[in-house]
Design an enzyme around this catalytic site. Structure first.
Site, mmCIF file in Angstrom:
data_model
loop_
_atom_site.group_PDB
_atom_site.id
_atom_site.type_symbol
_atom_site.label_atom_id
_atom_site.label_comp_id
_atom_site.label_asym_id
_atom_site.label_seq_id
_atom_site.Cartn_x
_atom_site.Cartn_y
_atom_site.Cartn_z
ATOM 1 N N PHE A 185 49.945 52.267 14.744
ATOM 2 C CA PHE A 185 48.756 52.973 15.194
ATOM 3 C C PHE A 185 48.945 53.404 16.652
ATOM 4 C CE2 PHE A 185 44.264 53.261 16.583
ATOM 5 C CZ PHE A 185 43.794 54.113 15.598
ATOM 6 N N ASP A 210 48.558 42.577 14.738
ATOM 7 C CA ASP A 210 47.372 43.415 14.581
ATOM 8 C C ASP A 210 46.932 43.278 13.124
ATOM 9 O OD1 ASP A 210 45.576 45.495 14.041
ATOM 10 O OD2 ASP A 210 46.506 46.847 15.489
ATOM 11 N N TYR A 235 35.040 46.151 11.741
ATOM 12 C CA TYR A 235 34.208 47.190 11.140
ATOM 13 C C TYR A 235 34.806 47.775 9.867
ATOM 14 C CZ TYR A 235 37.244 49.767 14.436
ATOM 15 O OH TYR A 235 38.308 50.233 15.175
ATOM 16 N N LYS A 236 35.957 47.288 9.447
ATOM 17 C CA LYS A 236 36.549 47.776 8.197
ATOM 18 C C LYS A 236 36.082 46.868 7.056
ATOM 19 C CE LYS A 236 40.662 49.389 10.711
ATOM 20 N NZ LYS A 236 40.271 50.787 10.890
ATOM 21 N N ARG A 256 44.408 59.135 2.643
ATOM 22 C CA ARG A 256 44.251 57.698 2.407
ATOM 23 C C ARG A 256 43.009 57.427 1.564
ATOM 24 N NH1 ARG A 256 44.354 54.378 7.875
ATOM 25 N NH2 ARG A 256 42.307 55.379 8.009
#
Length: 403
Positions: free
Chosen positions: A130, A207, A232-233, A377
């Site tokens: 990322f 991560d 938040y996922k 995705r």
């Protein structure tokens, strides 16, 4: 472009009927205008209990107690909720906090990790990770006068433990890796990679953004050093919800973080001239924590704990396998690993002009995500994604991709 197999409708219905997690879907707010929400790996749906808790918090705690709330529990929230997150990632109490954004937590973890091996001179990062991870790795390396070493996947299916091992040497200080690749969903073996990094005399920062809550993870058993992750996922903590930071207790006396503040001091209200860090994980805090955000995280974590990561993982494997089979039948190129042991909870396909396809899908009530230049995705959240919902989204995708 081939049409979807008509038998998939019957199979989706059967899988939903047999799904032990099906009842949890009703625990979330479901937008009637959405045909298929396939972006749970970016932002999870809103739990109904979070709606109620936040309304109660605003009315009774903030509105009713005002500053007295700090002495009535708010002060301890970063560690209390951190310990709750810790149960989902295999961390014993006292090693995890919830505070700050993922980026801030990652910057702190990287600086602290470098301080554990001051005699080393390189920082390893996945060249395909990322962007924020890579940006911060370069910034920390520049600040600490380290050389950045990029590790490249040797196979299109994603980075492997062997790839990581090939770049380790006696100069390696810190290795920063995502457990699940944010683009294609490939999954690393946490224990194997951690062992290889330690054998090289280095420390590893993990991560866990795309794995927490859906991939069984045991940081303590693996001997992990530090880890960060968002909430938040798959933990459904809400947009911009505060992140978590884990540091193994064996490292606590030696952790030197770059942003000391009054919340990381040994006596919070001493207001001492010199900063004396707290003895435990609180030393990784900085300033006043975002209480409403942590309260929302607390509800999402509690829900995920009730379901259990193992149960979420079992459904995740079924969802991703169903998606891959359907996508194969449509003739689309799946870039996510086919081995369930090598993938997280999202499936990625390669499409020409994925950005355009995403806009068209969203306009028709199907919400996926894309990554430049050509990756679409499909984030499959085990607690909220049904097989019929997934199939409905794939049917629209078949039409869009064939147009």
């Amino acid at each position: 472009m081939s049409p979807l197999d008509p038998d998939l409708r019957e199979r989706a219905a059967a899988l939903d009927a047999a799904d032990p997690l099906a009842r949890w879907r009703e625990e979330f707010v479901l937008d009637p205008d959405v045909v298929a929400y396939l972006d749970g790996n970016s932002l999870g749906r809103l739990p109904r209990r979070t709606q109620e808790r936040l309304a109660s918090f605003v009315r009774e705690e903030w509105g009713g107690r005002l500053i007295r709330g700090w002495s009535e529990g708010w002060v301890d929230l970063p560690v209390v909720v951190g310990d709750a997150v810790g149960t989902l990632v295999g961390a014993a109490p006292g090693q995890t906090i919830v505070a700050d954004s993922t980026s801030v937590c990652l910057a702190k973890a990287l600086h602290a990790a470098v301080g554990l091996v001051p005699e080393r001179s390189t920082l390893v990062v996945n060249a395909a990770d990322f962007p924020t991870d890579r940006y911060l790795a370069r910034r920390v390396a520049a600040d600490r006068r380290l050389e950045v070493v990029e590790v490249h996947p040797s196979d299109p299916s994603g980075l492997s433990a062997d790839d990581v091992g090939a770049v380790l040497d006696d100069r390696t200080a810190v290795v920063l890796l995502s457990l699940v690749d944010y683009r294609i969903g490939s999954l690393l073996d946490l224990a194997d990679v951690t062992a290889r990094v330690h054998a090289a005399g280095a420390v590893v920062v993990w991560d866990l953004c795309h794995s927490v809550g859906v991939v069984p993870t045991d940081l303590d058993a693996a001997g992990a050093d530090l880890a960060v992750g968002c909430t938040y996922k798959y933990l459904n903590g809400g947009p911009g919800a505060p992140a978590f930071l884990y540091a193994a207790s064996r490292h606590h006396p030696h952790l030197d973080q770059p942003l000391p503040g009054w919340w990381s001091a040994d006596d919070l209200f001493a207001m001492a001239d010199e900063h004396r860090p707290a003895a435990g994980i609180r030393r990784m805090l900085t300033g006043t924590p975002p209480v409403p955000g942590i309260v929302a995280v607390q509800e999402g974590v509690a829900l995920a704990t009730e379901v259990g990561v193992a149960a979420a993982r079992a459904k995740s494997e079924l969802l991703t396998a169903f998606a891959i089979e359907a996508l194969d039948g449509m003739g689309l190129e799946v870039v996510t690993p086919r081995d369930p042991a090598r993938r997280g909870s999202h499936v990625t396909v390669r499409l020409p002009d994925a950005r355009r396809a995403t806009v068209q899908l969203t306009a028709r009530g199907v919400v996926p995500d894309f990554r430049e230049p050509d990756l679409l995705r499909l984030g499959l959240a085990p607690l909220t994604t049904s097989f019929r919902e997934l199939l409905a989204g794939l049917e629209v995708l078949a039409d869009v991709a064939g147009s």
